[in-house]
Enzyme design. Structure first.
Site, short mmCIF file in Angstrom:
data_model
loop_
_atom_site.label_atom_id
_atom_site.label_comp_id
_atom_site.label_asym_id
_atom_site.label_seq_id
_atom_site.Cartn_x
_atom_site.Cartn_y
_atom_site.Cartn_z
N SER A 142 0.20 -3.71 2.82
CA SER A 142 0.70 -4.34 1.59
C SER A 142 2.10 -3.82 1.33
O SER A 142 2.45 -2.70 1.74
CB SER A 142 -0.22 -4.00 0.40
OG SER A 142 0.39 -4.34 -0.83
N TYR A 155 -4.49 2.23 -4.25
CA TYR A 155 -4.34 1.08 -3.34
C TYR A 155 -3.09 1.24 -2.49
O TYR A 155 -3.13 1.11 -1.26
CB TYR A 155 -4.27 -0.21 -4.17
CG TYR A 155 -4.02 -1.47 -3.37
CD1 TYR A 155 -5.05 -2.11 -2.70
CD2 TYR A 155 -2.74 -2.03 -3.31
CE1 TYR A 155 -4.83 -3.27 -1.98
CE2 TYR A 155 -2.51 -3.19 -2.60
CZ TYR A 155 -3.55 -3.81 -1.93
OH TYR A 155 -3.32 -4.97 -1.22
#
Length: 254
Positions: A142, A155
């Site tokens: 990401s 995350y």
């Protein structure tokens, strides 16, 4: 011409979002696809839909935090197809919150799915790829790995770790003809988009206006196009790379 004809591809997190988009596009490009997810009902439905269009698709129930089910995924894939050419690690989870509010349980859950799960799938399938002297592993990271993002602390850390691990493992397996690359999506219209954003057009438009310089969020198919390239022989000289697909978020000065 189908770009993945003859290839066997395993896709985790295939019951929704980016994983679903990749599985569907791989099948359209001629791959035999093994869809893996813990959502049995939805995963089987997608596999059936793909098969109804004439592709070879099957579903295996897998919880990437359960090593036994990861091994079962490996065993069923090899029993069905005798080989594996592409592994896509797309299963992932996002936990948002203030840094001081996040808990040990939040950390363990995010790392178990986003980092340890891909480690286990790679350890399961890489020996087969090395033995056949070919293969492509695609890990979904990401832009949170490289771009500051309030709230997504664990995350982002997990996605930075998998991006780094991808590069390191790529060095080890390059002599065997096995390539590993990471895709770093930006904001993408998937179930990971928080409901308060998804369900409020004004908030969604604000996210787009303030982040996506190309004027919209990415869609799963935008990420899937990149995955097809990395899975195909067209990327034979590409390994250890991090491909950012973010609608220009990381060049935005907003």
């Amino acid at each position: 011409m189908a770009r993945l004809t003859g290839k066997v591809a395993v896709v985790t997190g295939a019951a929704s979002g980016i994983g679903e988009g990749i599985a569907r596009m791989f099948a359209q490009e001629g791959a035999r696809v093994v869809l893996a997810d813990r959502n049995q009902e939805r995963g089987q439905q997608i596999a059936d839909e793909i098969a109804a269009d004439g592709a070879d698709a099957r579903f295996v129930t897998v919880d990437v935090t359960d090593k036994a089910t990861v091994q079962e995924l490996h065993d069923q894939t090899l029993q069905a197809h005798g080989r594996v050419d592409v592994l896509v690690n797309s299963a992932g989870i996002l936990v948002n919150g203030g840094f001081l509010e996040l808990t040990d349980s939040d950390f363990d859950r995010v790392m178990a799915i986003n980092l340890r799960g891909p480690i286990w799938t790679m350890q399961a399938f890489l020996p087969d790829m090395a033995a056949q002297r070919s293969g492509s592993v695609i890990n979904l990271s990401s832009i949170s790995a490289i771009w500051p993002e309030s709230g997504a602390y664990f995350y982002g850390a997990s996605k930075a770790a998998i991006a780094k691990l991808t590069r390191d493992v790529a060095r080890e397996f390059a002599p065997y003809g096995v390539r590993l690359n990471a895709i770093l999506p930006g904001p993408t219209d998937t179930p990971l988009v928080p409901d308060f954003v998804r369900n409020d057009p004004a908030v969604m438009q604000s996210v787009i206006d303030n982040q996506a310089v190309l004027g919209r969020l990415s869609r799963p198919e935008d990420i899937a196009f990149a995955a097809v390239y990395l899975a195909s022989d067209e990327s034979a000289m590409v390994t250890g790379q991090q491909m950012v697909i973010d609608s220009g978020v990381t060049i935005s000065n907003k």
